[in-house]
Write a protein that holds these residues in place. Structure first.
Motif, PDB file in Angstrom:
ATOM      1  N   LYS A 282       1.182   4.231  -2.934  1.00 40.71           N
ATOM      2  CA  LYS A 282       0.689   5.612  -2.749  1.00 40.71           C
ATOM      3  C   LYS A 282       2.028   6.424  -3.017  1.00 40.71           C
ATOM      4  CE  LYS A 282      -2.360   4.877   1.171  1.00 40.71           C
ATOM      5  NZ  LYS A 282      -2.525   4.997   2.673  1.00 40.71           N
TER       6      LYS A 282
ATOM      7  N   GLU B 267       0.897  -1.125   0.159  1.00 38.42           N
ATOM      8  CA  GLU B 267      -0.003   0.078   0.148  1.00 38.42           C
ATOM      9  C   GLU B 267       0.926   1.183  -0.034  1.00 38.42           C
ATOM     10  OE1 GLU B 267      -3.467   0.042   2.795  1.00 38.42           O
ATOM     11  OE2 GLU B 267      -2.873  -2.223   3.361  1.00 38.42           O
TER      12      GLU B 267
ATOM     13  N   TYR C 182       2.078   7.094  -6.633  1.00 37.78           N
ATOM     14  CA  TYR C 182       0.915   7.906  -7.164  1.00 37.78           C
ATOM     15  C   TYR C 182       1.349   9.353  -6.999  1.00 37.78           C
ATOM     16  CZ  TYR C 182      -3.349  10.770  -6.994  1.00 37.78           C
ATOM     17  OH  TYR C 182      -4.326  11.759  -7.398  1.00 37.78           O
TER      18      TYR C 182
END
Length: 165
Positions: free
Chosen positions: A137, A133, A140
């Motif tokens: 992130k 995760e 991104y």
């Protein structure tokens, strides 16, 4: 039927091998959990790369002796299920998420980075995003400026087309 000496040595060796590669151990009481629910929990653990097993407490105490998890030995009382993982968050997340939906699984304690965690500490550890995760992130965030720049160029090109037409 109890385990003979060779079986006990094999269990201690297996658990010791798991503990040698582990960053986190979480223990929980499992009184009254049905076989179906326990099977679901084991499947989720396997998918996450977590070693999950019901073990004799004395054997686990021997396996964690002289390791950073030795402080957890005082908490090893009663019918316990052990969750061991190399990922610092996975073991806590599997048991914590399952305990939310099944009140018969009671988080008891855990150990991370040589520190013994109580139930609240295990839940706090479980709330941390997993490595995957966090990487997604980060990716991104790294892509956002580039994507914005490309959208700006596309809008500029469209504007020029409309002006020349």
């Amino acid at each position: 039927m109890g385990l003979n000496l060779n079986d006990k040595k094999a269990v201690v060796a297996e658990v010791s091998a798991q503990v040698a590669n582990a960053q986190t151990i979480v223990i929980a009481e499992y009184r009254g959990i049905g076989v179906v629910d326990l099977t679901v929990l084991r499947r989720k653990a396997r998918e996450s790369g977590v070693y999950l097993r019901v073990l004799k407490n004395t054997l686990v105490r021997r396996a964690v002796a002289d390791t950073p998890f030795a402080g957890l030995a005082d908490q090893m009382v009663g019918p316990l299920i052990y969750s061991v993982s190399a990922d610092p968050v996975a073991a806590a997340k599997i048991l914590s998420d399952f305990a939310k939906s099944n009140d018969k699984l009671v988080l008891k304690a855990g150990s991370y980075a040589g520190k013994v965690l109580d139930k609240a500490g295990v839940q706090a550890l479980a709330s941390i995003p997993s490595r995957e995760e966090l990487l997604s992130k980060l990716l991104y965030v790294m892509q956002a400026p580039v994507a914005g720049f490309v959208r700006g160029l596309a809008a500029l090109a469209k504007q020029r087309e409309e002006a020349t037409a």
